[in-house]
Enzyme design. Structure first.
Site, PDB file in Angstrom:
ATOM      1  CG  HIS A   7      -1.826   1.087   1.381  1.00 16.45           C
ATOM      2  ND1 HIS A   7      -1.792   1.970   2.429  1.00 16.45           N
ATOM      3  CD2 HIS A   7      -2.865   1.468   0.595  1.00 16.45           C
ATOM      4  CE1 HIS A   7      -2.777   2.840   2.296  1.00 16.45           C
ATOM      5  NE2 HIS A   7      -3.437   2.562   1.196  1.00 16.45           N
ATOM      6  NE  ARG A   8      -1.824   5.769   1.389  1.00 15.20           N
ATOM      7  CZ  ARG A   8      -2.325   6.523   2.354  1.00 15.20           C
ATOM      8  NH1 ARG A   8      -1.537   7.343   3.017  1.00 15.20           N
ATOM      9  NH2 ARG A   8      -3.617   6.493   2.655  1.00 15.20           N
ATOM     10  CD  GLU A  34      -3.148   1.851  -3.027  1.00 12.20           C
ATOM     11  OE1 GLU A  34      -4.176   2.526  -3.162  1.00 12.20           O
ATOM     12  OE2 GLU A  34      -2.141   2.303  -2.431  1.00 12.20           O
ATOM     13  CG  ASP A  36      -2.976   6.627  -3.389  1.00 18.20           C
ATOM     14  OD1 ASP A  36      -4.061   6.029  -3.400  1.00 18.20           O
ATOM     15  OD2 ASP A  36      -2.114   6.469  -2.495  1.00 18.20           O
ATOM     16  CG  HIS A  49      -3.338   9.219  -0.104  1.00 13.60           C
ATOM     17  ND1 HIS A  49      -4.109  10.074   0.663  1.00 13.60           N
ATOM     18  CD2 HIS A  49      -4.015   8.054  -0.169  1.00 13.60           C
ATOM     19  CE1 HIS A  49      -5.196   9.435   1.054  1.00 13.60           C
ATOM     20  NE2 HIS A  49      -5.161   8.200   0.562  1.00 13.60           N
ATOM     21  CD  GLU A 109      -7.407   4.969  -4.213  1.00 14.81           C
ATOM     22  OE1 GLU A 109      -6.599   4.440  -3.421  1.00 14.81           O
ATOM     23  OE2 GLU A 109      -8.336   5.708  -3.857  1.00 14.81           O
ATOM     24  CE  LYS A 111      -6.365   8.204  -2.926  1.00 13.08           C
ATOM     25  NZ  LYS A 111      -7.382   7.565  -2.101  1.00 13.08           N
ATOM     26  CG  ASP A 229       0.291   0.976   5.432  1.00  9.34           C
ATOM     27  OD1 ASP A 229       0.084   1.389   4.280  1.00  9.34           O
ATOM     28  OD2 ASP A 229      -0.368   1.359   6.431  1.00  9.34           O
TER      29      ASP A 229
HETATM   30  O1  G3P Z   1      -6.609   1.076  -2.462  1.00 10.54           O
HETATM   31  C1  G3P Z   1      -6.982   0.939  -1.161  1.00 10.54           C
HETATM   32  C2  G3P Z   1      -6.690   2.134  -0.313  1.00 10.54           C
HETATM   33  O2  G3P Z   1      -5.481   2.688  -0.732  1.00 10.54           O
HETATM   34  C3  G3P Z   1      -7.765   3.160  -0.350  1.00 10.54           C
HETATM   35  O3  G3P Z   1      -7.625   4.145   0.615  1.00 10.54           O
HETATM   36  O4  G3P Z   1      -7.025   6.394   1.366  1.00 10.54           O
HETATM   37  O5  G3P Z   1      -5.313   4.628   1.436  1.00 10.54           O
HETATM   38  O6  G3P Z   1      -6.053   5.572  -0.744  1.00 10.54           O
HETATM   39  P1  G3P Z   1      -6.446   5.209   0.661  1.00 10.54           P
HETATM   40 CA    CA Z   2      -4.846   4.299  -2.228  1.00 12.58          CA
END
Ligand code: G3P
Ligand code: CA
Length: 244
Positions: A7-8, A34, A36, A49, A109, A111, A229
């Site tokens: 994540h990120r 993942e 953004d 993000h 993702e 945004k 994460d």
């Molecule tokens: O893709 C899942 C998650 O990343 C969505 O929430 O706010 O971390 O982008 P956020």
């Molecule tokens: Ca995300």
């Protein structure tokens, strides 16, 4: 096997959404990333993000009010002040170019719920095509109109709706928009929902799964992927095994 999506990037240990975090995620055993995407004033797709640069850089203001060149002057080291080298906000192009030389998957993702970036979907799709990454990328968003729009332009690129709340029969909803999977908040992904979805051929990739017990539960139920994460911890709980 349940895939591990960082994540990120490896956000638990490195500044989120930076090349450093992505490269370290790969080293830590992640199967994918993942990230953004937002868009600058001059139309460049950038990996950050928030709509604003404030939280993760020393700057202030909205990404959409910066030209790419100006945005690149910011330091995305965020709270990782001990890092000696400055980290730039990456262009999506830079990440995908690097990704093309790896075997990683990537969840991009969009945004675009708060700011409806005009033309974002088409730009993302063109870039994915340029790097021939259509079969390794999943486009997701909380803006479901946007992912359906993406699907209509590029049915060969998988889409997945993000669900922050529990939905009644989310696999049926996913099927209704031609998504092969959905990405729920982990609290909205109890075992029964995961099992029913998988039985219907719909993949489930919960976010953001950082607790040991939750990772363990999702591996046990053979969930499609976890978005975490901490890919190193997830890799260890999965038994230090790489996907075949
Ligand atoms: O893709 C899942 C998650 O990343 C969505 O929430 O706010 O971390 O982008 P956020
Ligand atoms: Ca995300």
């Amino acid at each position: 096997m349940t895939l591990i999506l960082a994540h990120r990037g490896y956000a638990a240990e490195y500044p989120e959404n930076t090349m450093l975090a992505f490269k370290e995620a790969e080293k830590a055993g992640a199967d994918g990333l993942e990230l953004d995407v937002q868009m600058t004033k001059d139309g460049e797709l950038v990996v950050i993000h928030d709509e604003k640069v404030d939280r993760t850089t020393g700057g202030t203001g909205l990404v959409k009010d910066y030209n790419y060149k100006e945005l690149r002057k910011l330091d995305a080291r965020f709270k990782f002040t001990k890092l000696s080298e400055k980290q730039q906000i990456p262009a999506l192009d830079e990440v995908l170019e690097w990704l093309a030389g790896t075997v990683l998957n990537c969840n991009v993702e969009l945004k675009n719920t708060i700011i409806p970036y005009e033309g974002m979907e088409e730009k993302v799709i063109n870039m994915i095509r340029d790097y021939q990454l259509s079969d390794r990328i999943i486009i997701s968003s909380f803006n479901h109109y946007s992912i359906v729009h993406s699907y209509m332009m590029a049915p060969d690129i998988e889409i997945a709706p993000l669900l922050s709340e529990g939905l009644y029969m989310p696999w049926v909803y996913a099927q209704s928009i031609r998504a092969k999977g959905f990405h729920p908040h982990w609290r909205a992904a109890p075992d029964e929902i995961i099992k029913s979805s998988l039985e219907s051929g719909i993949e489930v990739r919960p976010y953001t799964v950082n607790k040991d017990a939750e990772l363990d539960r999702l591996f046990r139920v053979n969930c499609s992927a976890v978005i975490t994460d901490d890919p190193a911890k997830a890799f260890q709980i999965r038994g230090n095994k790489k996907q075949a």
